[in-house]
Design a protein around this motif. Sequence first.
Motif, PDB file in Angstrom:
ATOM      1  N   ASP A  98       0.842  -0.780   0.086  1.00 28.88           N
ATOM      2  CA  ASP A  98       0.212   0.065   0.394  1.00 28.88           C
ATOM      3  C   ASP A  98       1.087   1.559   0.029  1.00 28.88           C
ATOM      4  OD1 ASP A  98      -2.409   1.551  -0.112  1.00 28.88           O
ATOM      5  OD2 ASP A  98      -1.567   2.262   1.762  1.00 28.88           O
ATOM      6  N   PHE A  99       1.862   1.054   0.997  1.00 30.18           N
ATOM      7  CA  PHE A  99       2.252   2.359   0.931  1.00 30.18           C
ATOM      8  C   PHE A  99       3.652   2.498  -0.485  1.00 30.18           C
ATOM      9  CE2 PHE A  99       6.314   4.267   1.576  1.00 30.18           C
ATOM     10  CZ  PHE A  99       5.975   6.238   2.213  1.00 30.18           C
ATOM     11  N   ILE A 207       0.613   3.772   7.159  1.00 31.03           N
ATOM     12  CA  ILE A 207       0.958   5.061   7.324  1.00 31.03           C
ATOM     13  C   ILE A 207       0.410   5.550   5.691  1.00 31.03           C
ATOM     14  CG2 ILE A 207       2.807   5.604   6.660  1.00 31.03           C
ATOM     15  CD1 ILE A 207       2.772   4.809   9.760  1.00 31.03           C
ATOM     16  N   GLN A 208       0.044   6.784   5.394  1.00 35.31           N
ATOM     17  CA  GLN A 208      -0.091   7.714   4.742  1.00 35.31           C
ATOM     18  C   GLN A 208       1.204   8.473   4.175  1.00 35.31           C
ATOM     19  OE1 GLN A 208      -3.405   7.430   3.255  1.00 35.31           O
ATOM     20  NE2 GLN A 208      -3.587   6.030   4.522  1.00 35.31           N
ATOM     21  N   ALA A 209       1.050   8.099   3.245  1.00 27.98           N
ATOM     22  CA  ALA A 209       2.622   8.699   2.921  1.00 27.98           C
ATOM     23  C   ALA A 209       2.435  10.534   2.635  1.00 27.98           C
ATOM     24  CB  ALA A 209       2.884   8.024   1.137  1.00 27.98           C
ATOM     25  N   SER A 210       2.050  10.667   2.343  1.00 33.66           N
ATOM     26  CA  SER A 210       1.221  12.717   2.233  1.00 33.66           C
ATOM     27  C   SER A 210       1.775  13.199   3.458  1.00 33.66           C
ATOM     28  CB  SER A 210       0.184  12.573   1.712  1.00 33.66           C
ATOM     29  OG  SER A 210      -0.880  12.271   2.801  1.00 33.66           O
ATOM     30  N   GLU A 211       1.469  12.248   4.703  1.00 38.71           N
ATOM     31  CA  GLU A 211       1.027  12.830   5.771  1.00 38.71           C
ATOM     32  C   GLU A 211       3.059  12.740   6.108  1.00 38.71           C
ATOM     33  OE1 GLU A 211      -0.714  11.365   8.865  1.00 38.71           O
ATOM     34  OE2 GLU A 211      -2.882  12.050   7.593  1.00 38.71           O
TER      35      GLU A 211
END
Length: 215
Positions: A98-99, A207-211
Amino acid sequence: MTYKACLFDLDGVLVDTAIYHFQAWKNLGTKFGYALTEEQNELLKGVSRVESLNRILTWANYSATEDQKSTWLIEKNENYLDLISNMNPSEILPGVLDFLNQIKQAGYKIALGSASKNAEIILSKTGLIEWFDLIIDGNKVTKSKPDPEVFLKGASGLGILPTECIVFEDAQAGVEAAKAGNMRAIGIGDVEMLRQADKVIPNFVGIQASELLQF
């Protein structure tokens, strides 16, 4: 700072092959009557095969000839290759796919920076190889982490400045290598062990990559 590339270590970050290395080194230790511990195995993460053997021999207080070392390095690798021969996509660590999808969609370049000489085999068996724009492994470097060579070659190969790269590492030596290369370091694992990292996460789950990649 605008980041353009993500560089990943392999073992313990994308897949967990540490157990296979541990077993192969333990098997080798029987040659000179030494039992490697799990704690010592942690200190071999991100370290080249040659340096790993030298460390084990030092811990065992054993003086080996160069011929013995050469033979044992081959034996260890053959044992390790046998152990990983059945690896498959199920061994990709949780949250990784996903990441990778998030950062690919966001336009980041993706490279591997690993001391493993078997990185391409592992990436192929797990189906991860398609995600990578560049693979720098133990066959393409001469210096072990914490020397930054593997990551600097990754940045150079991508045509990106070191300061534009973010490194993901689970080992202290890898974090030190990233910082020595003037790159941002995100540790995967224990905060205490990876205290030199700019940020530490337990894993990639949720984990949200944008953050994560905004600094």
